[in-house]
Design a protein around this motif. Structure first.
Motif, short mmCIF file in Angstrom:
data_model
loop_
_atom_site.label_atom_id
_atom_site.label_comp_id
_atom_site.label_asym_id
_atom_site.label_seq_id
_atom_site.Cartn_x
_atom_site.Cartn_y
_atom_site.Cartn_z
N TYR A 94 55.68 56.22 57.56
CA TYR A 94 55.74 57.33 56.61
C TYR A 94 56.63 58.45 57.15
CZ TYR A 94 51.40 54.95 55.25
OH TYR A 94 50.46 54.01 54.91
N ALA A 95 56.55 58.69 58.45
CA ALA A 95 57.38 59.73 59.05
C ALA A 95 58.87 59.38 58.97
CB ALA A 95 56.97 59.95 60.51
N ILE A 96 59.19 58.08 59.14
CA ILE A 96 60.58 57.65 59.02
C ILE A 96 61.10 57.87 57.61
CG2 ILE A 96 62.10 55.62 59.07
CD1 ILE A 96 60.37 54.53 61.35
N ALA A 97 60.31 57.48 56.61
CA ALA A 97 60.71 57.67 55.21
C ALA A 97 60.89 59.14 54.89
CB ALA A 97 59.69 57.03 54.28
N THR A 98 59.99 59.98 55.38
CA THR A 98 60.08 61.42 55.13
C THR A 98 61.35 62.00 55.74
OG1 THR A 98 57.66 61.61 55.11
CG2 THR A 98 58.91 63.62 55.50
N THR A 99 61.62 61.64 56.97
CA THR A 99 62.82 62.17 57.65
C THR A 99 64.09 61.74 56.94
OG1 THR A 99 61.64 62.11 59.76
CG2 THR A 99 64.05 62.26 59.84
N LEU A 100 64.19 60.46 56.57
CA LEU A 100 65.40 59.96 55.92
C LEU A 100 65.62 60.60 54.56
CD1 LEU A 100 65.46 56.14 56.79
CD2 LEU A 100 66.97 57.95 57.61
N THR A 101 64.54 60.84 53.83
CA THR A 101 64.69 61.47 52.51
C THR A 101 65.23 62.89 52.65
OG1 THR A 101 62.82 60.16 51.67
CG2 THR A 101 63.49 62.08 50.38
N PHE A 102 64.70 63.65 53.59
CA PHE A 102 65.21 65.01 53.79
C PHE A 102 66.66 65.00 54.30
CE2 PHE A 102 60.67 66.71 54.27
CZ PHE A 102 60.70 67.29 53.02
N VAL A 103 66.97 64.04 55.17
CA VAL A 103 68.34 63.94 55.68
C VAL A 103 69.31 63.62 54.54
CG1 VAL A 103 69.88 62.56 57.13
CG2 VAL A 103 67.70 63.36 58.03
N MET A 104 68.92 62.69 53.66
CA MET A 104 69.78 62.36 52.52
C MET A 104 69.95 63.56 51.61
SD MET A 104 71.27 59.51 52.44
CE MET A 104 71.78 59.69 50.73
N GLY A 105 68.88 64.30 51.39
CA GLY A 105 68.98 65.51 50.57
C GLY A 105 69.93 66.52 51.18
N TRP A 106 69.87 66.68 52.49
CA TRP A 106 70.77 67.62 53.18
C TRP A 106 72.22 67.17 53.05
CZ3 TRP A 106 70.15 72.29 55.59
CH2 TRP A 106 71.21 72.73 56.38
N ILE A 107 72.47 65.87 53.22
CA ILE A 107 73.83 65.35 53.11
C ILE A 107 74.38 65.58 51.70
CG2 ILE A 107 75.21 63.22 53.13
CD1 ILE A 107 73.39 62.20 55.37
#
Length: 276
Positions: free
Chosen positions: A137-150
């Motif tokens: 869950y932590a991996i999915a959360t981090t990747l989603t925020f990173v994609m949003g930032w990009i």
């Protein structure tokens, strides 16, 4: 007649491994973390198990943002504060289904029969599986925020609010995973666990305010969206990410997660102990 005394034999000394054996709450916690580590090692050897929490956040973020961004918000940039929290909740909550599926697969393959023969608490394999999935869950959360930032999202709530939103989603997904763990214990096959879980999650995630504003929906559907617990979670995450504010939706989400654990944790443990 001379009697020869038997040669005394010494019992081999067995040194217990850390986390194995023992009783009590402390030993159970150690054994649960050992089982959690086993789950992480399993993922390392079969990395395709992380596809749903690595590729799905990236794919869904790109797809939903560019398909609905112009129609709903006028442009992609304006849609990001709405869609990123929605994608985050939808992705992480859906990932919790894997807990029940893998639990059922392990029970079908006889893995838990092997665990039963070990000097560990019977609840440790179940607790370890639930703990290991929080990493996913932590991996999915981090990747989603990173994609949003990009893509251009700049959270106005600040870093701490962003972390709080991520922790809220992970905690909620962990609570929901108890539901699917229960299905994993009582169901006959892993495919049936996945089928039942999708029947529950699809209406809850798509009939929510995760992707479109509830005000645009018909009145009868808007009523369901407003009471949908996923909508409260999405709203709480949006308030934290976009404004850094704590609203009533956050407390409703935490209360809902606590109720789920209070109901399904005893049911899951009872059903599991009957079979483990």
């Amino acid at each position: 007649m001379t009697t020869i005394a038997p040669t005394p034999t010494s019992t081999p000394r067995v040194t217990p491994r850390p986390g194995i054996g023992g009783s009590g709450l402390g030993a159970t916690i150690r054994q649960s973390f050992t089982m959690a580590y086993r789950g992480l090692v399993k993922v390392r050897r079969t990395p395709e198990q992380l596809f749903d929490v690595t590729f799905q956040p990236i794919l869904f973020t790109l797809m939903f943002t560019y398909i609905f961004g112009g129609a709903i918000a006028g442009d992609v940039g304006s849609y990001l504060p709405t869609i990123i929290p929605g994608i985050l909740v939808q992705t992480v909550i859906t990932a919790s289904v894997v807990t029940g599926v893998q639990l059922r697969e392990d029970m079908d393959k006889g893995v838990f029969d092997r665990f039963r023969s070990l000097p560990i608490a019977r609840i440790a394999p179940l607790a370890g599986a639930l703990l290991a999935d929080t990493v996913r869950y932590a991996i999915a959360t981090t990747l989603t925020f990173v994609m949003g930032w990009i893509m251009g999202l700049r959270p106005e709530g600040g870093f701490l609010a962003l972390v709080g939103a991520g922790l809220l989603v992970v905690a909620s997904a962990w609570a929901v995973s108890w539901i699917f763990a229960f299905f994993g214990v009582i169901a006959r096959t892993a495919s049936s666990v996945q089928g039942i879980s999708m029947m529950i999650l699809f209406p809850l995630t798509f009939l929510s305010n995760a992707f479109v504003p509830a005000d645009t929906l018909p009145s009868w559907l808007k009523w369901f969206v407003d009471v949908n617990p996923v909508s409260h979670l999405v709203t709480a995450v949006r308030d934290l990410v976009n404004h850094g504010t704590v609203t009533g939706d956050l407390w409703i989400s935490l209360l809902g997660a606590a109720v789920i654990v209070a109901v399904f944790a005893p049911l899951t443990v009872r059903a599991y102990m009957r079979k483990a």
